[in-house]
Each structure stands twice: as C-alpha cells, then as structure tokens.
Design a protein around this motif. Structure first.
Motif, mmCIF file in Angstrom:
data_model
loop_
_atom_site.group_PDB
_atom_site.id
_atom_site.type_symbol
_atom_site.label_atom_id
_atom_site.label_comp_id
_atom_site.label_asym_id
_atom_site.label_seq_id
_atom_site.Cartn_x
_atom_site.Cartn_y
_atom_site.Cartn_z
ATOM 1 N N ALA A 150 42.463 4.825 64.300
ATOM 2 C CA ALA A 150 41.024 5.104 64.206
ATOM 3 C C ALA A 150 40.714 5.894 62.936
ATOM 4 O O ALA A 150 39.712 5.632 62.255
ATOM 5 C CB ALA A 150 40.568 5.884 65.440
ATOM 6 N N PHE A 151 41.563 6.853 62.626
ATOM 7 C CA PHE A 151 41.376 7.661 61.424
ATOM 8 C C PHE A 151 41.475 6.794 60.173
ATOM 9 O O PHE A 151 40.635 6.885 59.267
ATOM 10 C CB PHE A 151 42.434 8.767 61.398
ATOM 11 N N GLU A 152 42.481 5.946 60.114
ATOM 12 C CA GLU A 152 42.649 5.086 58.947
ATOM 13 C C GLU A 152 41.497 4.096 58.815
ATOM 14 O O GLU A 152 41.044 3.798 57.702
ATOM 15 C CB GLU A 152 43.991 4.360 59.040
ATOM 16 N N ALA A 153 41.009 3.589 59.944
ATOM 17 C CA ALA A 153 39.860 2.678 59.902
ATOM 18 C C ALA A 153 38.620 3.394 59.380
ATOM 19 O O ALA A 153 37.815 2.808 58.637
ATOM 20 C CB ALA A 153 39.601 2.111 61.289
ATOM 21 N N MET A 154 38.452 4.662 59.750
ATOM 22 C CA MET A 154 37.314 5.441 59.266
ATOM 23 C C MET A 154 37.403 5.641 57.751
ATOM 24 O O MET A 154 36.407 5.475 57.039
ATOM 25 C CB MET A 154 37.264 6.786 59.983
ATOM 26 N N LEU A 155 38.586 5.983 57.251
ATOM 27 C CA LEU A 155 38.763 6.155 55.814
ATOM 28 C C LEU A 155 38.518 4.845 55.072
ATOM 29 O O LEU A 155 37.868 4.819 54.017
ATOM 30 C CB LEU A 155 40.176 6.656 55.507
ATOM 31 N N GLU A 156 39.033 3.763 55.626
ATOM 32 C CA GLU A 156 38.871 2.459 54.972
ATOM 33 C C GLU A 156 37.402 2.051 54.916
ATOM 34 O O GLU A 156 36.911 1.591 53.878
ATOM 35 C CB GLU A 156 39.687 1.403 55.714
ATOM 36 N N GLY A 157 36.696 2.208 56.026
ATOM 37 C CA GLY A 157 35.276 1.865 56.041
ATOM 38 C C GLY A 157 34.476 2.719 55.082
ATOM 39 O O GLY A 157 33.537 2.237 54.430
ATOM 40 N N THR A 158 34.844 3.987 54.973
ATOM 41 C CA THR A 158 34.174 4.893 54.031
ATOM 42 C C THR A 158 34.364 4.412 52.605
ATOM 43 O O THR A 158 33.399 4.321 51.819
ATOM 44 C CB THR A 158 34.736 6.324 54.191
ATOM 45 N N ALA A 159 35.602 4.086 52.244
ATOM 46 C CA ALA A 159 35.893 3.635 50.875
ATOM 47 C C ALA A 159 35.198 2.308 50.576
ATOM 48 O O ALA A 159 34.645 2.122 49.477
ATOM 49 C CB ALA A 159 37.399 3.492 50.695
ATOM 50 N N ARG A 160 35.217 1.405 51.513
ATOM 51 C CA ARG A 160 34.555 0.104 51.289
ATOM 52 C C ARG A 160 33.047 0.286 51.089
ATOM 53 O O ARG A 160 32.428 -0.410 50.278
ATOM 54 C CB ARG A 160 34.823 -0.828 52.471
ATOM 55 N N SER A 161 32.469 1.220 51.827
ATOM 56 C CA SER A 161 31.030 1.474 51.680
ATOM 57 C C SER A 161 30.710 1.942 50.264
ATOM 58 O O SER A 161 29.760 1.458 49.628
ATOM 59 C CB SER A 161 30.583 2.542 52.683
ATOM 60 N N PHE A 162 31.494 2.884 49.767
ATOM 61 C CA PHE A 162 31.226 3.427 48.439
ATOM 62 C C PHE A 162 31.488 2.392 47.340
ATOM 63 O O PHE A 162 30.766 2.353 46.339
ATOM 64 C CB PHE A 162 32.038 4.696 48.209
ATOM 65 N N LYS A 163 32.488 1.551 47.515
ATOM 66 C CA LYS A 163 32.722 0.474 46.545
ATOM 67 C C LYS A 163 31.527 -0.466 46.503
ATOM 68 O O LYS A 163 31.079 -0.896 45.428
ATOM 69 C CB LYS A 163 33.988 -0.301 46.899
ATOM 70 N N GLN A 164 30.998 -0.779 47.657
ATOM 71 C CA GLN A 164 29.848 -1.680 47.736
ATOM 72 C C GLN A 164 28.651 -1.129 46.952
ATOM 73 O O GLN A 164 27.898 -1.877 46.329
ATOM 74 C CB GLN A 164 29.454 -1.897 49.204
ATOM 75 N N HIS A 165 28.496 0.180 46.956
ATOM 76 C CA HIS A 165 27.346 0.797 46.285
ATOM 77 C C HIS A 165 27.554 0.989 44.793
ATOM 78 O O HIS A 165 26.613 1.367 44.085
ATOM 79 C CB HIS A 165 27.035 2.144 46.941
ATOM 80 N N GLY A 166 28.776 0.774 44.314
ATOM 81 C CA GLY A 166 29.014 0.872 42.879
ATOM 82 C C GLY A 166 29.812 2.071 42.414
ATOM 83 O O GLY A 166 29.944 2.296 41.209
ATOM 84 N N PHE A 167 30.358 2.843 43.354
ATOM 85 C CA PHE A 167 31.220 3.949 42.944
ATOM 86 C C PHE A 167 32.535 3.393 42.415
ATOM 87 O O PHE A 167 33.077 2.415 42.942
ATOM 88 C CB PHE A 167 31.485 4.895 44.121
ATOM 89 N N LYS A 168 33.052 4.028 41.376
ATOM 90 C CA LYS A 168 34.277 3.548 40.723
ATOM 91 C C LYS A 168 35.528 4.279 41.189
ATOM 92 O O LYS A 168 36.638 3.767 41.045
ATOM 93 C CB LYS A 168 34.137 3.687 39.204
ATOM 94 N N GLN A 169 35.342 5.475 41.734
ATOM 95 C CA GLN A 169 36.470 6.244 42.245
ATOM 96 C C GLN A 169 36.106 6.880 43.575
ATOM 97 O O GLN A 169 35.095 7.587 43.668
ATOM 98 C CB GLN A 169 36.873 7.358 41.259
ATOM 99 N N VAL A 170 36.935 6.632 44.567
ATOM 100 C CA VAL A 170 36.796 7.280 45.867
ATOM 101 C C VAL A 170 38.006 8.199 46.019
ATOM 102 O O VAL A 170 39.148 7.728 46.040
ATOM 103 C CB VAL A 170 36.751 6.251 47.007
ATOM 104 N N ILE A 171 37.747 9.492 46.094
ATOM 105 C CA ILE A 171 38.826 10.478 46.118
ATOM 106 C C ILE A 171 38.895 11.124 47.492
ATOM 107 O O ILE A 171 37.956 11.795 47.930
ATOM 108 C CB ILE A 171 38.608 11.581 45.059
ATOM 109 N N PHE A 172 40.025 10.928 48.192
ATOM 110 C CA PHE A 172 40.241 11.598 49.467
ATOM 111 C C PHE A 172 40.807 12.998 49.203
ATOM 112 O O PHE A 172 41.848 13.148 48.557
ATOM 113 C CB PHE A 172 41.242 10.824 50.324
#
Length: 301
Positions: A150-172
């Motif tokens: 569940a945690f990994e799915a949350m991180l993945e969905g978060t990163a995919r959302s930001f990529k969709q909006h045009g962010f170039k770097q997602v930093i955990f």
C-alpha cells in the motif's frame, strides 16, 4: 491634512515656542519634524510589514491554487519534494507525529534553499511492522502501520501524478529508516519504466537520511556523547532534532525529571541530555546534504 502634516502640527502645538529664542525655535522645529518622519517611517514598516520586507516565496503545494502551480511550473519550479514521515511511538516524551513534522519543516527549508521547488503534502501513513500480532512500534498505542504494498502504491501514484503535471524531478524525502528500501524500490521501478521518456525522474534521496543516521551521529560522538546516549530510536539524537524543529513535540518538563527510559518504554538510547542547540546541528546537516544532492541530480539530467 495628511498624517505627516498632522504629526508636525500636533508637535508644534505642544511646544511652547513663545518662551524660546527664534533660533532655538527653528532648531526645535527641525528636530520635531525629524522625529515625526522617523516615527511615521517606523510605523509604515511595523504595521504593513510586507511593504518593508520581501515576502518569502510560497513553496507549500497545499496552499496554492492549480493555476498558481501551473504558473510555477512554467517559470521553472519543476522539482517537487515529497516529505515522508510516519505515525509511530517515540517513547513517553516525544509525540507520535515527530517524523511528519520534521519531514515537512525540513522539506520547506530545502525548497527555499533550492529556489525552484515546491513541497507536496506529507505522507504520514507508512509501514511500521506487523499489526496482528503486533510487532515493533505497533506494540505501543497510537502507532499506525500500513502494508509495504500500500505504501509503495501511494508513492507510485504520487510520482505519476506529478509527472503528468509536468514536474521533472520527484524527490522522496524519508525521515524514517524503516521504509528507505521501499522508496528506492519505487524510484528504481519508475525510472526503468520511464527510461525512454526522460522528462521526469524519481529520486529516493538517500543523502537526507544519511545526514541523520551517519553524519549527525558522528558529530555527536565527536562531542563526547556515547552511542548508548545517542541511540537508535527516541534517544538523544532523535529527541534533539525534534526539539530543534518543534519543541512542543517533546515533553521537556517530564523528561528533565525522568529516570533513564528503557526499551520497555519504546526508547533505544538516552534522551535526557537532548537540547535544541544539538538538534540544530542536524537541521543544518540535513539541509546542506539534501540541497547539494538535489543540485547534483539536476545537473546530471
């Protein structure tokens, strides 16, 4: 009559000019006029402070509208920091949400130093071990644990959302050691998937946590503290860092009169000598290490 004229008029009325020589009267006028100007200038700065000091740029995504985010992206703020905390016991003297507060406040300072980053809402639900039967921190009331998947799915969905909006770097930015491997797993998986589309990269910033678990620990040891004090969880290092960022999270009055906490209390270390000053060492080390690492990643793109 404007405020400056009124001030001059009132001061002049309050001065008994008739009993002063002419030159003295001129001197008094100049002095009182100068005082009036200084007072009004001071009030202009004190009351509407934004007219005297440049406003700090907004970095919290939660406080922006979607058009403001779009504007930030168009103007080069293409790095998003994802602070990851956790809700877990930290002994009798530190609040359950320490990781959440620390991750968020540190992410804000890192973003301010970078100048081209925004901060996502903090992720506070993380793996903390078996729920039934309870293991690790789950043996203590208040801890919340979710499955690794569940945690990994949350991180993945978060990163995919930001990529969709045009962010170039997602930093955990992970403030807790237990899920560092999960962060890295998600970052590796998405980077492999996006290898032919390098518009966005996901980074599990190991340097953030290394600054806490290695650099800071070595600094405390160089100052004469033992590993038995520094500890692995809720000890001196953990408590001092929390105090430096939000003193209200630490029950300092109770701690100052406490006997040495034990593992039965959920404490692995000795927090009794923790101070804000010691914690500030960690704050600087975390910010410096994170900013340097993110800039290095950006330069390598």
């Amino acid at each position: 009559m404007n405020s400056l004229t009124k001030s001059r008029h009132n001061i002049a009325r309050a001065t008994p000019h008739s009993i002063l020589p002419h030159r003295t009267q001129q001197f008094v006028r100049r002095v009182t006029y100068g005082i009036a100007l200084s007072f009004i200038a001071l009030m202009t700065c004190v009351v509407p402070a934004t007219t005297c000091f440049a406003a700090t740029p907004e970095v919290e995504l939660d406080n922006m509208t979607w058009t403001e985010v779009q504007h930030r992206l168009a103007n080069g703020s293409t790095t998003v920091l994802v602070p990851i905390g956790g809700t877990e016991q930290s002994g009798p003297y530190v609040a359950l949400g320490k990781h959440n507060v620390r991750a968020y406040l540190l992410a804000q300072q890192i973003a301010q130093h970078l100048g081209n980053a925004v901060v996502a809402p903090v992720i506070s639900y993380v793996p903390e071990g078996s729920i039934h039967p309870p293991a690790g921190h789950m043996r203590f009331a208040g801890t919340i644990s979710i499955p690794d998947s569940a945690f990994e799915a949350m991180l993945e969905g978060t990163a995919r959302s930001f990529k969709q909006h045009g962010f170039k770097q997602v930093i955990f930015l992970g403030d807790h050691g237990g899920y560092q491997k999960n962060m890295q797993k998600v970052a590796n998986r998405l980077d492999r998937e996006w290898s032919n589309d390098p518009s966005c990269r996901v980074v599990a910033l190991n340097e953030y946590y290394q600054a806490v678990s290695v650099t800071y620990v070595n600094t405390l040891r160089s100052r004469g503290f033992s590993m038995a004090e520094i500890g692995l969880h809720a000890g001196l290092a953990d408590t001092a860092l929390t105090m430096a960022l939000d003193r209200s999270l630490v029950r300092t009055d109770a701690l100052s009169h406490a006997a040495k906490p034990t593992e039965a209390d959920g404490v692995y270390g000795d927090p009794r000598h923790a101070t804000e000053e010691l914690g500030q060492l960690a704050v600087k080390q975390i910010i410096d290490a994170s900013v340097t690492a993110i800039k290095r990643v950006s330069a390598a793109r």
